[in-house]
Design a protein around this motif. Structure first.
Motif, short mmCIF file in Angstrom:
data_model
loop_
_atom_site.label_atom_id
_atom_site.label_comp_id
_atom_site.label_asym_id
_atom_site.label_seq_id
_atom_site.Cartn_x
_atom_site.Cartn_y
_atom_site.Cartn_z
N SER A 1 9.50 -24.03 7.25
CA SER A 1 9.38 -24.05 6.26
C SER A 1 9.03 -25.01 5.08
O SER A 1 9.12 -25.15 3.88
CB SER A 1 10.98 -23.16 5.25
OG SER A 1 11.46 -21.72 5.73
N SER B 1 14.91 -24.42 9.31
CA SER B 1 14.12 -25.12 7.51
C SER B 1 12.92 -25.99 7.54
O SER B 1 12.21 -25.86 6.92
CB SER B 1 15.15 -25.83 6.86
OG SER B 1 16.52 -25.34 6.84
N TYR C 1 14.60 -27.35 -1.83
CA TYR C 1 14.99 -26.42 -1.81
C TYR C 1 14.42 -25.50 -2.04
O TYR C 1 14.27 -23.87 -1.38
CB TYR C 1 16.40 -26.16 -0.91
CG TYR C 1 17.42 -27.13 -0.13
CD1 TYR C 1 16.35 -27.75 1.20
CD2 TYR C 1 18.58 -27.70 -0.53
CE1 TYR C 1 16.63 -28.80 1.90
CE2 TYR C 1 18.57 -28.53 0.37
CZ TYR C 1 18.46 -28.60 1.44
OH TYR C 1 18.74 -29.63 2.03
N GLN C 2 14.93 -25.18 -3.45
CA GLN C 2 14.09 -24.83 -4.64
C GLN C 2 11.71 -24.15 -4.55
O GLN C 2 12.36 -23.01 -4.27
CB GLN C 2 14.34 -25.02 -6.07
CG GLN C 2 16.16 -25.16 -5.71
CD GLN C 2 16.74 -23.84 -5.58
OE1 GLN C 2 15.99 -22.77 -7.02
NE2 GLN C 2 17.62 -23.59 -5.20
N GLU C 3 11.91 -24.81 -3.43
CA GLU C 3 10.56 -25.34 -4.21
C GLU C 3 9.95 -25.07 -2.03
O GLU C 3 9.42 -24.31 -2.18
CB GLU C 3 9.57 -25.97 -4.04
CG GLU C 3 9.86 -27.09 -6.21
CD GLU C 3 9.41 -28.32 -5.89
OE1 GLU C 3 9.32 -29.02 -4.92
OE2 GLU C 3 9.53 -28.53 -7.01
N CYS D 1 16.55 -33.42 -2.84
CA CYS D 1 16.82 -32.07 -1.51
C CYS D 1 16.80 -31.09 -2.58
O CYS D 1 16.01 -29.63 -2.35
CB CYS D 1 18.39 -32.49 -1.12
SG CYS D 1 18.21 -34.26 0.64
N PHE D 2 17.61 -30.92 -3.23
CA PHE D 2 17.82 -29.74 -4.34
C PHE D 2 16.11 -28.89 -5.03
O PHE D 2 16.51 -28.04 -4.53
CB PHE D 2 18.24 -29.54 -5.79
CG PHE D 2 18.87 -28.83 -5.91
CD1 PHE D 2 19.69 -27.54 -5.65
CD2 PHE D 2 18.21 -27.85 -7.42
CE1 PHE D 2 19.85 -26.67 -6.60
CE2 PHE D 2 17.73 -26.69 -8.06
CZ PHE D 2 19.23 -26.19 -7.84
N ASN D 3 15.98 -29.76 -4.91
CA ASN D 3 14.01 -29.61 -5.61
C ASN D 3 13.60 -29.11 -4.37
O ASN D 3 12.50 -28.22 -5.38
CB ASN D 3 13.43 -30.67 -6.75
CG ASN D 3 14.84 -30.83 -8.10
OD1 ASN D 3 14.70 -30.07 -7.94
ND2 ASN D 3 14.12 -32.05 -7.75
N GLN E 1 9.59 -22.87 1.04
CA GLN E 1 8.47 -21.29 1.38
C GLN E 1 9.52 -20.68 2.64
O GLN E 1 9.21 -21.04 3.47
CB GLN E 1 7.12 -20.87 0.88
CG GLN E 1 6.77 -20.80 -0.16
CD GLN E 1 6.97 -19.90 -1.61
OE1 GLN E 1 6.88 -18.97 -1.22
NE2 GLN E 1 7.28 -20.63 -2.30
#
Length: 96
Positions: free
Chosen positions: A31, A28, A79-81, A75-77, A83
């Protein structure tokens, strides 16, 4: 390893019904996501004396729900952003 072993492994992956891939936090991190040791390293958490492991405990949810949900929303945000890097694309291709 020789070519026969590599081809046998590729065939097994192609023919399997399920494939579990376990990666470390570094996957991760490639990324742009923080690793476990970095994720809670910001001024607010440091001032509160909170570490990542504290934010993962049910006790944090019970005693400090706003802190708990705020951390996991952050964290969720992230992960969503993020690449995905080439490794994720390879794994996706295996699943297609």
């Amino acid at each position: 390893t020789n070519k026969n072993e590599i081809h046998a492994a590729a065939r097994a992956i192609r023919e399997c019904d399920y494939l579990l891939v376990a990666t470390g936090a570094g996957c991760s991190a490639d990324s742009g996501l923080p690793t476990y040791s970095q994720v809670a390293q910001n001024t607010i958490y440091q001032q509160l004396g909170v570490e990542y492991s504290d934010l993962c405990r049910i006790q944090c949810l019970r005693e400090r729900p706003a802190l708990f949900y705020g951390f996991w929303a952050m964290c969720f945000n992230a992960y969503q952003e993020a690449q995905p890097h080439q490794g994720y694309r390879i794994l996706k291709r295996w699943c297609d």
